[in-house]
Design a protein around this motif. Sequence first.
Motif, PDB file in Angstrom:
ATOM      1  N   ARG A  81      36.596  25.550  13.815  1.00 18.86           N
ATOM      2  CA  ARG A  81      37.549  26.050  14.812  1.00 18.86           C
ATOM      3  C   ARG A  81      36.939  25.876  16.206  1.00 18.86           C
ATOM      4  O   ARG A  81      35.826  26.355  16.463  1.00 18.86           O
ATOM      5  CB  ARG A  81      37.877  27.524  14.567  1.00 18.86           C
ATOM      6  N   PRO A  82      37.626  25.191  17.111  1.00 20.79           N
ATOM      7  CA  PRO A  82      37.093  25.039  18.467  1.00 20.79           C
ATOM      8  C   PRO A  82      36.854  26.411  19.103  1.00 20.79           C
ATOM      9  O   PRO A  82      37.727  27.275  19.084  1.00 20.79           O
ATOM     10  CB  PRO A  82      38.201  24.269  19.196  1.00 20.79           C
ATOM     11  N   VAL A  83      35.664  26.593  19.649  1.00 23.63           N
ATOM     12  CA  VAL A  83      35.257  27.900  20.146  1.00 23.63           C
ATOM     13  C   VAL A  83      35.474  27.996  21.659  1.00 23.63           C
ATOM     14  O   VAL A  83      35.184  27.067  22.412  1.00 23.63           O
ATOM     15  CB  VAL A  83      33.771  28.166  19.813  1.00 23.63           C
ATOM     16  N   SER A  84      36.006  29.138  22.064  1.00 22.17           N
ATOM     17  CA  SER A  84      36.023  29.514  23.476  1.00 22.17           C
ATOM     18  C   SER A  84      34.987  30.619  23.653  1.00 22.17           C
ATOM     19  O   SER A  84      34.899  31.537  22.828  1.00 22.17           O
ATOM     20  CB  SER A  84      37.399  30.011  23.898  1.00 22.17           C
ATOM     21  N   PHE A  85      34.210  30.522  24.719  1.00 19.19           N
ATOM     22  CA  PHE A  85      33.166  31.502  24.997  1.00 19.19           C
ATOM     23  C   PHE A  85      33.632  32.450  26.103  1.00 19.19           C
ATOM     24  O   PHE A  85      34.109  31.998  27.136  1.00 19.19           O
ATOM     25  CB  PHE A  85      31.890  30.810  25.490  1.00 19.19           C
TER      26      PHE A  85
ATOM     27  N   ALA B  26      34.978  30.259  29.046  1.00 22.88           N
ATOM     28  CA  ALA B  26      34.620  28.836  29.069  1.00 22.88           C
ATOM     29  C   ALA B  26      35.127  28.169  27.797  1.00 22.88           C
ATOM     30  O   ALA B  26      34.742  28.557  26.691  1.00 22.88           O
ATOM     31  CB  ALA B  26      33.103  28.673  29.184  1.00 22.88           C
ATOM     32  N   LYS B  27      36.002  27.187  27.966  1.00 20.60           N
ATOM     33  CA  LYS B  27      36.500  26.417  26.832  1.00 20.60           C
ATOM     34  C   LYS B  27      35.813  25.061  26.731  1.00 20.60           C
ATOM     35  O   LYS B  27      35.511  24.598  25.634  1.00 20.60           O
ATOM     36  CB  LYS B  27      38.022  26.214  26.948  1.00 20.60           C
TER      37      LYS B  27
ATOM     38  N   THR C  96      31.146  18.757  18.555  1.00 19.07           N
ATOM     39  CA  THR C  96      32.300  19.056  19.403  1.00 19.07           C
ATOM     40  C   THR C  96      33.537  18.434  18.777  1.00 19.07           C
ATOM     41  O   THR C  96      33.447  17.612  17.855  1.00 19.07           O
ATOM     42  CB  THR C  96      32.115  18.521  20.835  1.00 19.07           C
ATOM     43  N   ALA C  97      34.697  18.830  19.273  1.00 18.68           N
ATOM     44  CA  ALA C  97      35.958  18.282  18.773  1.00 18.68           C
ATOM     45  C   ALA C  97      36.910  18.074  19.933  1.00 18.68           C
ATOM     46  O   ALA C  97      36.895  18.831  20.917  1.00 18.68           O
ATOM     47  CB  ALA C  97      36.589  19.234  17.752  1.00 18.68           C
ATOM     48  N   GLU C  98      37.745  17.043  19.806  1.00 21.47           N
ATOM     49  CA  GLU C  98      38.813  16.847  20.769  1.00 21.47           C
ATOM     50  C   GLU C  98      39.900  17.889  20.537  1.00 21.47           C
ATOM     51  O   GLU C  98      40.285  18.153  19.390  1.00 21.47           O
ATOM     52  CB  GLU C  98      39.416  15.443  20.640  1.00 21.47           C
ATOM     53  N   VAL C  99      40.366  18.475  21.628  1.00 20.61           N
ATOM     54  CA  VAL C  99      41.394  19.510  21.549  1.00 20.61           C
ATOM     55  C   VAL C  99      42.518  19.143  22.514  1.00 20.61           C
ATOM     56  O   VAL C  99      42.275  18.971  23.715  1.00 20.61           O
ATOM     57  CB  VAL C  99      40.813  20.894  21.919  1.00 20.61           C
TER      58      VAL C  99
END
Length: 300
Positions: free
Chosen positions: A50-54, A68-69, A81-84
């Motif tokens: 799951r792409p993480v936001s901090f 921070a995304k 990392t992943a493309e979102v």
Amino acid sequence: MTPITEVEGRRLPLSNLEKVLYPATGFTKGELLHYYATTADALLAHLRDRPVSFLRFPDGPGGQRFFAKNVPPGTPAWVKTAEVPRSQGVTRQILVQDLASLMWSANLVTEFHTPQWRADAPARADRLVLDLDPGEPADVVQCCEVALWLRSRLAADGLDSYAKTSGSKGLHLLIPLAPVPSERASAYAKALAREAEADLPDLVVHRMTRSLRPGKVFVDHSQNSAAKTTATPYTLRARAEPTVSTPVTWDEVEACRRRGDAGDLVFLADDIAPRLQRYGDLLGPLNDPDRAGPLPQPYR
């Protein structure tokens, strides 16, 4: 000199270990890193893919906080990392896939926030979330009453639900889904929130309007939007004390409602290891495809 530690063959600089992040309890950055290391198995299960936001708070909850995304400058090449997709185009976000990535991220001093979908299927929700947010003088006791109503209502639609504290004032309900477009999950969640308000008009509000919320529980359905995120299970929160977004049993939810003591559902970092030893990961079923239910079709 910044100490270097090795985690799964990766060399990590871990800085300012003696820095007090939570003055109310004296909880230090070193203790924050220890917390994340000792809860890693459970936490990683909910971060993985799951792409993480901090939500970073490097000087503690009383200092500057910033969301921070994007991949931070200086991110090691080995961190995945992943493309979102976003409305303004494609970007890249961190994937916390292993202990080394978790400890590198934790060294930034952060809350972890994740969407209801996985990186390989953007905007296809595999879980539903309902964020129960109390407006003073309501508190988590009233959230428990609403949660129990929602649990029963979801069960009528064939859906299992699981509860965790937000780590702040309220509760989160999480429901494993057979993957559906986020728009469908959002529409269903909004319909549930409106139904709860209709059935519990003195207790529930489904709109964010501040003037409607004192003494009631706002059933926030908006976090099912593909663009939104929710505090990940087991993340520390940037509160006065090192509170944790903690999975709870339905017996605990019922007991809190019965006793009327909001303190029953406040859990700090030191509480989590004993709970994991006693219960295991109470939210483990969220990651079990066999527990995922289909949304009712059609739903009005």
